[in-house]
Design an enzyme around this catalytic site. Structure first.
Site, short mmCIF file in Angstrom:
data_model
loop_
_atom_site.label_atom_id
_atom_site.label_comp_id
_atom_site.label_asym_id
_atom_site.label_seq_id
_atom_site.Cartn_x
_atom_site.Cartn_y
_atom_site.Cartn_z
N ASP A 219 34.61 -0.41 65.04
CA ASP A 219 34.59 1.02 64.71
C ASP A 219 33.30 1.70 65.13
O ASP A 219 33.29 2.92 65.35
CB ASP A 219 34.82 1.20 63.20
N ASP B 103 23.00 -11.15 62.47
CA ASP B 103 23.46 -9.82 62.05
C ASP B 103 24.79 -9.43 62.67
O ASP B 103 25.03 -8.26 62.96
CB ASP B 103 22.40 -8.75 62.39
N GLU B 104 25.68 -10.39 62.88
CA GLU B 104 26.98 -10.10 63.50
C GLU B 104 28.00 -9.60 62.49
O GLU B 104 29.14 -9.30 62.86
CB GLU B 104 27.55 -11.35 64.19
N ALA C 209 17.47 -14.84 56.16
CA ALA C 209 18.83 -14.32 56.37
C ALA C 209 19.09 -13.17 55.41
O ALA C 209 18.55 -13.15 54.31
CB ALA C 209 19.84 -15.43 56.13
N GLN D 155 21.61 -16.52 60.61
CA GLN D 155 21.07 -16.20 61.95
C GLN D 155 22.16 -16.35 63.02
O GLN D 155 23.32 -16.28 62.70
CB GLN D 155 19.86 -17.07 62.30
N LYS E 199 28.48 -11.49 59.52
CA LYS E 199 29.01 -12.72 58.92
C LYS E 199 29.28 -12.54 57.43
O LYS E 199 30.23 -13.10 56.91
CB LYS E 199 28.00 -13.87 59.06
N THR F 25 14.34 -18.73 65.70
CA THR F 25 14.01 -19.16 64.35
C THR F 25 13.74 -20.67 64.38
O THR F 25 13.62 -21.25 65.48
CB THR F 25 15.10 -18.74 63.35
P1 IMP Z 1 11.82 -16.36 61.26
O1 IMP Z 1 13.19 -16.97 61.12
O2 IMP Z 1 11.41 -15.52 60.08
O3 IMP Z 1 10.80 -17.39 61.63
O4 IMP Z 1 11.88 -15.34 62.50
C1 IMP Z 1 12.06 -15.80 63.83
C2 IMP Z 1 12.96 -14.85 64.60
O5 IMP Z 1 14.29 -14.91 64.08
C3 IMP Z 1 12.56 -13.39 64.53
O6 IMP Z 1 12.88 -12.77 65.77
C4 IMP Z 1 13.45 -12.82 63.45
O7 IMP Z 1 13.65 -11.43 63.59
C5 IMP Z 1 14.72 -13.60 63.73
N1 IMP Z 1 15.58 -13.74 62.55
C6 IMP Z 1 15.41 -14.57 61.51
N2 IMP Z 1 16.41 -14.43 60.62
C7 IMP Z 1 17.24 -13.52 61.11
C8 IMP Z 1 18.50 -12.97 60.67
O8 IMP Z 1 19.05 -13.32 59.61
N3 IMP Z 1 19.06 -12.04 61.48
C9 IMP Z 1 18.51 -11.66 62.66
N4 IMP Z 1 17.35 -12.15 63.12
C10 IMP Z 1 16.72 -13.07 62.36
#
Ligand code: IMP
Length: 427
Positions: free
Chosen positions: A332, A13-14, A39, A223, A16, A238
């Site tokens: 910002d 969530d930066e 994602a 991610q 991207k 993940t």
């Molecule tokens: P999973 O990828 O659904 O197995 O989740 C594993 C961990 O990765 C959890 O803490 C999710 O919140 C985190 N996560 C998975 N995808 C994202 C993403 O796109 N952004 C932020 N966190 C993510």
């Protein structure tokens, strides 16, 4: 030749989506290489706001070819819904290709994601419940079904029969649930195959030829580094690697072909899901950042945990990725704050450390050591050149660069493409 990898450098969530969308304009190919529909990439462009989960962000440019690489796990239902949605809003998806080596997310993966999380109780990871972990588990345990298997109905049925035989035993005997129907899943997935067949291809050939022709290729990360199964806060991670090294593996390129690794850092820290986060702010400042930045998960809508920029984690992120340059996003969001903090070390027991520990118990004990900087309390969203930023904002960015150990080529000061300071072109 330019092959640029865009890597989420923190916990995902930066921002991207916006950077990839901007760079995609110059790319001929945009490739997703890891993760799946866990994602969520938000893209704001002249057609409106889009929340992409699987489709590479290059889809909006008529001259760009979008590729879902072998390293991705694909839920075909979600992909087709996304393609229909894009088509409905006037976006052409005919130039989207899916690697025949990518693995499929099956209905039992989603079911097991929920059941396993429930079974973890207080140790739940806080997954997105999209079946990502169970799909990668099957890939590694060699019981997965690949996108290319959909092209051979007999083989697909054979593999599905073997998988379901085992999954149904676990469902009924371990979890006391009803078994899943082979025919229902087979028919459902054959329907998806009919629609996806023209998009399935050996995408490695396509990319190799593109590179030979010196066409620009963008590898779009999902991610973030701190969610990597090796280098992240394991087991609160993940299941596929968001690192630059995996950008090659998940797209089917050799590491020597990468010309630029761009690390995307938010100007503060956020995280969704559970697991340690040393600079988390559980106070009014954290809430102010969340509200101003509208920090809520794209996929799950969960409030993101917010905190100060963690330079210890950032240096580590640079160490395991060797960024060529970095992008600093969402500057910002900090506009209104009178003072800012940056974490420059951790207090662990009686020591001060400058590295990101591997173990959860150690990380949970780490207390941030902060450096304070003045805020700027002015709007930055209109700045288009670095010199147009208020002095304290320039100093904040310069300090981040110094602490990360890498120059910032891009600074983002708002959601739209134009709200970006480009200091150096990456293509
Ligand atoms: P999973 O990828 O659904 O197995 O989740 C594993 C961990 O990765 C959890 O803490 C999710 O919140 C985190 N996560 C998975 N995808 C994202 C993403 O796109 N952004 C932020 N966190 C993510």
């Amino acid at each position: 030749m330019a092959v640029v990898a865009v890597i989420g450098a923190q916990w995902g969530d930066e921002g991207k989506g916006k950077i990839v969308d901007m760079l995609a304009e110059k790319a001929k190919y945009v490739v997703r290489f890891s993760g799946g529909d866990n994602a969520g990439h938000t893209v704001v462009n002249p057609l409106g706001e889009f929340k992409l989960r699987l489709t590479p962000s290059g889809i909006f440019y008529p001259g760009t070819i979008s590729v879902i690489g072998n390293g991705v796990v694909v839920n075909p239902r979600v992909l087709l819904e996304e393609m229909d949605h894009l088509n409905g809003r006037g976006v052409d998806t005919s130039r989207l290709y899916i690697s025949d080596r990518a693995h499929l997310i099956m209905p039992y993966h989603i079911l097991f994601d929920g059941l396993e999380e429930e079974a973890r109780g207080g140790r739940a990871i806080g997954t997105t419940h999209k079946g990502i972990g169970p799909a990668y588990t099957d890939k590694v345990s060699r019981t997965g079904i690949r996108v290319g298997d959909l092209l051979d109905r007999e083989l697909f049925r054979e593999k599905l029969t073997a998988a379901l035989d085992y999954k149904n035993r676990i469902l009924t005997r371990v979890y006391d649930k009803d078994p899943l129907s082979l025919d229902d899943i087979y028919n459902e997935y054959c329907g998806y195959a009919d629609r996806l067949v023209k998009h399935i291809s050996d995408t490695t050939i396509m990319l190799a030829e593109a590179i030979q022709r010196h066409e620009p290729v963008l590898l779009e990360g999902a991610q973030g580094v701190l969610l990597d199964p090796d280098f992240g806060t394991y087991p609160y991670t993940t299941s596929s690697s968001p690192l630059a090294a995996n950008a090659c593996l998940g797209a089917g390129l050799g590491p020597g072909q990468l010309t630029h690794v761009l690390g995307i850092f938010k100007s503060f820290q956020t995280r969704v899901g559970t697991g340690p986060m040393p600079t988390e702010l559980k106070d009014a400042t954290g809430e102010a950042i969340r509200q101003r930045g509208q920090e809520f998960g794209t996929v799950t809508g969960r409030p993101r945990r917010c905190g100060w920029f963690d330079a210890v984690a950032a240096r580590f992120s640079h160490r395991v990725n060797s960024y060529t340059s970095v992008a600093i996003t969402r500057l910002d969001v900090l506009d209104a704050l009178p003072r800012l903090k940056i974490c420059v070390g951790y207090k662990l027991d009686k020591r001060t450390i400058d590295y990101f520990p591997a173990g959860i118990p150690a990380l949970e004990k780490c207390r941030p050591v902060y450096e304070e900087l003045p805020g700027w309390q002015q709007n930055t969203d209109g700045a288009r050149r670095f010199e147009e930023l208020p002095g304290p904002a320039q100093r904040y960015v310069a300090r981040l660069e110094e602490l990360i150990g890498c120059p910032a080529s891009l600074i983002s000061v708002g959601r739209s493409r134009e709200q970006t300071i480009v200091r150096k072109s990456v293509f």
